[in-house]
Motif scaffolding. Structure first.
Motif, PDB file in Angstrom:
ATOM      1  N   ILE A 176       9.479  -0.921   2.806  1.00 26.63           N
ATOM      2  CA  ILE A 176      10.784  -0.267   2.950  1.00 26.63           C
ATOM      3  C   ILE A 176      11.037   0.097   4.412  1.00 26.63           C
ATOM      4  O   ILE A 176      12.136  -0.109   4.938  1.00 26.63           O
ATOM      5  N   VAL A 177      10.014   0.639   5.074  1.00 24.81           N
ATOM      6  CA  VAL A 177      10.145   0.978   6.495  1.00 24.81           C
ATOM      7  C   VAL A 177      10.439  -0.273   7.318  1.00 24.81           C
ATOM      8  O   VAL A 177      11.282  -0.258   8.236  1.00 24.81           O
ATOM      9  N   LEU A 178       9.742  -1.376   7.008  1.00 27.66           N
ATOM     10  CA  LEU A 178       9.970  -2.635   7.721  1.00 27.66           C
ATOM     11  C   LEU A 178      11.407  -3.105   7.556  1.00 27.66           C
ATOM     12  O   LEU A 178      12.050  -3.520   8.532  1.00 27.66           O
ATOM     13  N   LEU A 179      11.931  -3.027   6.348  1.00 21.26           N
ATOM     14  CA  LEU A 179      13.308  -3.452   6.102  1.00 21.26           C
ATOM     15  C   LEU A 179      14.300  -2.561   6.844  1.00 21.26           C
ATOM     16  O   LEU A 179      15.300  -3.046   7.397  1.00 21.26           O
ATOM     17  N   ILE A 180      14.026  -1.251   6.865  1.00 21.73           N
ATOM     18  CA  ILE A 180      14.922  -0.322   7.566  1.00 21.73           C
ATOM     19  C   ILE A 180      14.955  -0.618   9.063  1.00 21.73           C
ATOM     20  O   ILE A 180      16.005  -0.556   9.705  1.00 21.73           O
ATOM     21  N   VAL A 181      13.791  -0.952   9.617  1.00 24.20           N
ATOM     22  CA  VAL A 181      13.711  -1.234  11.059  1.00 24.20           C
ATOM     23  C   VAL A 181      14.254  -2.626  11.380  1.00 24.20           C
ATOM     24  O   VAL A 181      14.920  -2.834  12.404  1.00 24.20           O
ATOM     25  N   LEU A 182      13.979  -3.597  10.500  1.00 23.42           N
ATOM     26  CA  LEU A 182      14.326  -4.981  10.787  1.00 23.42           C
ATOM     27  C   LEU A 182      15.795  -5.292  10.551  1.00 23.42           C
ATOM     28  O   LEU A 182      16.377  -6.123  11.258  1.00 23.42           O
ATOM     29  N   TYR A 183      16.410  -4.642   9.582  1.00 21.50           N
ATOM     30  CA  TYR A 183      17.786  -5.004   9.223  1.00 21.50           C
ATOM     31  C   TYR A 183      18.784  -4.840  10.376  1.00 21.50           C
ATOM     32  O   TYR A 183      19.619  -5.732  10.580  1.00 21.50           O
ATOM     33  N   PRO A 184      18.757  -3.720  11.123  1.00 22.34           N
ATOM     34  CA  PRO A 184      19.718  -3.625  12.244  1.00 22.34           C
ATOM     35  C   PRO A 184      19.588  -4.770  13.239  1.00 22.34           C
ATOM     36  O   PRO A 184      20.603  -5.263  13.765  1.00 22.34           O
ATOM     37  N   MET A 189     -21.904  -7.064  -1.816  1.00 20.85           N
ATOM     38  CA  MET A 189     -21.245  -6.867  -3.110  1.00 20.85           C
ATOM     39  C   MET A 189     -19.941  -6.092  -2.904  1.00 20.85           C
ATOM     40  O   MET A 189     -19.919  -5.053  -2.250  1.00 20.85           O
ATOM     41  N   ARG A 190     -18.863  -6.612  -3.454  1.00 17.99           N
ATOM     42  CA  ARG A 190     -17.564  -5.977  -3.279  1.00 17.99           C
ATOM     43  C   ARG A 190     -17.411  -4.803  -4.245  1.00 17.99           C
ATOM     44  O   ARG A 190     -17.701  -4.919  -5.445  1.00 17.99           O
ATOM     45  N   ILE A 191     -16.993  -3.657  -3.700  1.00 15.48           N
ATOM     46  CA  ILE A 191     -16.797  -2.470  -4.520  1.00 15.48           C
ATOM     47  C   ILE A 191     -15.476  -2.595  -5.264  1.00 15.48           C
ATOM     48  O   ILE A 191     -14.433  -2.877  -4.656  1.00 15.48           O
ATOM     49  N   ARG A 192     -15.534  -2.404  -6.562  1.00 13.24           N
ATOM     50  CA  ARG A 192     -14.326  -2.518  -7.374  1.00 13.24           C
ATOM     51  C   ARG A 192     -13.465  -1.270  -7.208  1.00 13.24           C
ATOM     52  O   ARG A 192     -13.943  -0.142  -7.309  1.00 13.24           O
ATOM     53  N   GLU A 193     -12.200  -1.499  -6.941  1.00 13.50           N
ATOM     54  CA  GLU A 193     -11.288  -0.381  -6.733  1.00 13.50           C
ATOM     55  C   GLU A 193     -10.874   0.206  -8.075  1.00 13.50           C
ATOM     56  O   GLU A 193     -10.665  -0.516  -9.057  1.00 13.50           O
ATOM     57  N   SER A 194     -10.736   1.511  -8.090  1.00 15.24           N
ATOM     58  CA  SER A 194     -10.293   2.182  -9.298  1.00 15.24           C
ATOM     59  C   SER A 194      -8.791   2.005  -9.492  1.00 15.24           C
ATOM     60  O   SER A 194      -8.075   1.578  -8.584  1.00 15.24           O
ATOM     61  N   LEU A 195      -8.319   2.366 -10.676  1.00 12.74           N
ATOM     62  CA  LEU A 195      -6.898   2.258 -10.974  1.00 12.74           C
ATOM     63  C   LEU A 195      -6.082   3.157 -10.045  1.00 12.74           C
ATOM     64  O   LEU A 195      -5.015   2.773  -9.564  1.00 12.74           O
ATOM     65  N   GLY A 196      -6.588   4.349  -9.775  1.00 11.90           N
ATOM     66  CA  GLY A 196      -5.892   5.259  -8.871  1.00 11.90           C
ATOM     67  C   GLY A 196      -5.782   4.700  -7.464  1.00 11.90           C
ATOM     68  O   GLY A 196      -4.731   4.845  -6.803  1.00 11.90           O
ATOM     69  N   ASP A 197      -6.868   4.039  -6.975  1.00 12.51           N
ATOM     70  CA  ASP A 197      -6.829   3.434  -5.635  1.00 12.51           C
ATOM     71  C   ASP A 197      -5.813   2.305  -5.569  1.00 12.51           C
ATOM     72  O   ASP A 197      -5.077   2.176  -4.588  1.00 12.51           O
ATOM     73  N   ARG A 198      -5.755   1.475  -6.607  1.00  8.32           N
ATOM     74  CA  ARG A 198      -4.802   0.369  -6.624  1.00  8.32           C
ATOM     75  C   ARG A 198      -3.362   0.882  -6.649  1.00  8.32           C
ATOM     76  O   ARG A 198      -2.486   0.336  -5.980  1.00  8.32           O
ATOM     77  N   ILE A 199      -3.123   1.930  -7.421  1.00  2.51           N
ATOM     78  CA  ILE A 199      -1.783   2.506  -7.465  1.00  2.51           C
ATOM     79  C   ILE A 199      -1.406   3.083  -6.104  1.00  2.51           C
ATOM     80  O   ILE A 199      -0.279   2.903  -5.620  1.00  2.51           O
ATOM     81  N   PHE A 200      -2.371   3.763  -5.470  1.00  6.17           N
ATOM     82  CA  PHE A 200      -2.110   4.346  -4.157  1.00  6.17           C
ATOM     83  C   PHE A 200      -1.806   3.266  -3.120  1.00  6.17           C
ATOM     84  O   PHE A 200      -0.841   3.382  -2.346  1.00  6.17           O
ATOM     85  N   LEU A 201      -2.618   2.189  -3.098  1.00  8.95           N
ATOM     86  CA  LEU A 201      -2.400   1.112  -2.131  1.00  8.95           C
ATOM     87  C   LEU A 201      -1.070   0.407  -2.388  1.00  8.95           C
ATOM     88  O   LEU A 201      -0.359   0.033  -1.445  1.00  8.95           O
ATOM     89  N   THR A 202      -0.731   0.238  -3.657  1.00  6.45           N
ATOM     90  CA  THR A 202       0.563  -0.366  -3.984  1.00  6.45           C
ATOM     91  C   THR A 202       1.711   0.486  -3.464  1.00  6.45           C
ATOM     92  O   THR A 202       2.689  -0.021  -2.905  1.00  6.45           O
ATOM     93  N   GLY A 203       1.586   1.794  -3.623  1.00 10.76           N
ATOM     94  CA  GLY A 203       2.603   2.693  -3.099  1.00 10.76           C
ATOM     95  C   GLY A 203       2.704   2.638  -1.589  1.00 10.76           C
ATOM     96  O   GLY A 203       3.814   2.671  -1.024  1.00 10.76           O
ATOM     97  N   VAL A 204       1.551   2.539  -0.915  1.00  9.29           N
ATOM     98  CA  VAL A 204       1.542   2.444   0.548  1.00  9.29           C
ATOM     99  C   VAL A 204       2.229   1.163   1.008  1.00  9.29           C
ATOM    100  O   VAL A 204       3.053   1.168   1.935  1.00  9.29           O
ATOM    101  N   TYR A 205       1.906   0.034   0.343  1.00  9.72           N
ATOM    102  CA  TYR A 205       2.519  -1.245   0.716  1.00  9.72           C
ATOM    103  C   TYR A 205       4.035  -1.229   0.483  1.00  9.72           C
ATOM    104  O   TYR A 205       4.809  -1.751   1.298  1.00  9.72           O
ATOM    105  N   LEU A 206       4.455  -0.648  -0.622  1.00 10.24           N
ATOM    106  CA  LEU A 206       5.887  -0.554  -0.897  1.00 10.24           C
ATOM    107  C   LEU A 206       6.601   0.302   0.149  1.00 10.24           C
ATOM    108  O   LEU A 206       7.694  -0.044   0.623  1.00 10.24           O
ATOM    109  N   PHE A 207       5.966   1.404   0.525  1.00  6.52           N
ATOM    110  CA  PHE A 207       6.550   2.274   1.540  1.00  6.52           C
ATOM    111  C   PHE A 207       6.663   1.555   2.882  1.00  6.52           C
ATOM    112  O   PHE A 207       7.700   1.634   3.562  1.00  6.52           O
ATOM    113  N   LEU A 208       5.605   0.822   3.244  1.00  2.00           N
ATOM    114  CA  LEU A 208       5.637   0.091   4.509  1.00  2.00           C
ATOM    115  C   LEU A 208       6.676  -1.022   4.482  1.00  2.00           C
ATOM    116  O   LEU A 208       7.328  -1.303   5.502  1.00  2.00           O
TER     117      LEU A 208
END
Length: 294
Positions: free
Chosen positions: A22-30, A1-20
């Motif tokens: 941004i880091v990818l773009l900073i590294v890849l662009y040069p 059974m899949r555990i349903r993520e809370s709203l706080g967890d989804r917001i946190f994961l979204t922030g992590v993905y956005l941060f990663l």
């Protein structure tokens, strides 16, 4: 059974993905910018028109760079230094790191102190040059293979890996069966140490491929120069201008020098970029295991 993520967890994961991202773009662009500039025209590069994609697609930079016969010689020399230098370095590192990982080795702590000491204190450029000179290695290939053959940091990583991955009980069992130390190292330790060997090979190979300062100090013959030193010479030659030149010629040479910078970066970095994806899996695994404090 899949555990349903809370709203706080989804917001946190979204922030992590956005941060990663941004880091990818900073590294890849040069990297994208360098490749795009190398395929653009000299005028577009010099005027700053290149931003993401090639402008006025051209192979002029690669034609000028690869038309120099020293490039082929430099590639062959760098390949020689990388292959044999990496082989020598990995063999020496393993032969030093494995005995230091065994608790039965007398004086291993004192030996490790001396190795760590070399990471903090360095004899200096002039004493090192005098040692290389007295050993008769000036203007020989050995000058790029022996002085930097072993790095203290790589020894520490390999030693930690052997401590964590090769148990003492395995060595004791092999000794009871009559296995010698060299036979145990070759038949048991080496096959079980592919991740750390991949790490050592990649570290030493990249260092050897990108090295040019030692060649600048110790090598006088152009036939022995590695690729990086050849590329440096080509770039300086195309950048140097004479006061008697016409303004149009000076502008053209400056534009070509700007274009050559990016073409030479791609030419010099391409072999490492092609090798790294194949060694990445072992590299990550070996670094994680080798970084555990032993």
């Amino acid at each position: 059974m899949r555990i349903r993520e809370s709203l706080g967890d989804r917001i946190f994961l979204t922030g992590v993905y956005l941060f990663l991202m941004i880091v990818l773009l900073i590294v890849l662009y040069p990297l994208v910018y360098v490749v795009s500039s190398s395929f653009s025209s000299a005028a577009a590069v010099s005027s700053g028109k290149v931003w993401l994609w090639p402008v006025d697609f051209s192979l002029r930079g690669y034609q000028v760079a690869l038309s120099n016969p020293q490039i082929i010689t430099g590639y062959a020399n760098s390949l020689y230094y990388t292959v044999f230098g990496t082989l020598i370095s990995v063999v020496l590192t393993v032969l030093v790191a494995y005995p230091l990982s065994r608790r039965t080795l007398f004086g291993r702590n004192a030996t490790m102190m001396f190795i760590v000491f070399t990471m903090i204190f360095y004899g200096g450029l002039i004493p090192t040059y005098l040692v290389v000179k007295d050993l008769g290695m000036l203007n020989t290939r050995w000058a790029l293979l022996i002085p930097q053959a072993m790095a203290a940091w790589q020894v520490i990583i390999a030693r930690t890996f052997f401590q964590v991955s090769i148990p003492e009980e395995l060595a004791e069992a092999a000794e009871l069966d009559g296995c010698s130390d060299l036979r145990f190292l070759w038949s048991v330790v080496i096959p079980l140490s592919k991740p750390i060997l991949a790490v050592l090979v990649l570290m030493y190979a990249v260092g050897q491929w990108n090295a040019y300062f030692d060649a600048l100090l110790y090598l006088k013959s152009a036939e022995l120069h590695p690729l990086q030193l050849v590329l440096r010479s080509i770039l300086i030659l195309n950048t140097t201008t004479s006061g008697s030149m016409e303004a149009s010629v000076m502008v053209e040479r400056q534009q070509m020098a700007d274009l050559l910078k990016y073409s030479l970066i791609v030419v010099g970095s391409l072999p490492v970029l092609l090798i790294y994806p194949f060694a990445q899996r072992y590299f990550v695994r070996g670094m994680l295991i080798g970084s555990v404090k032993g």
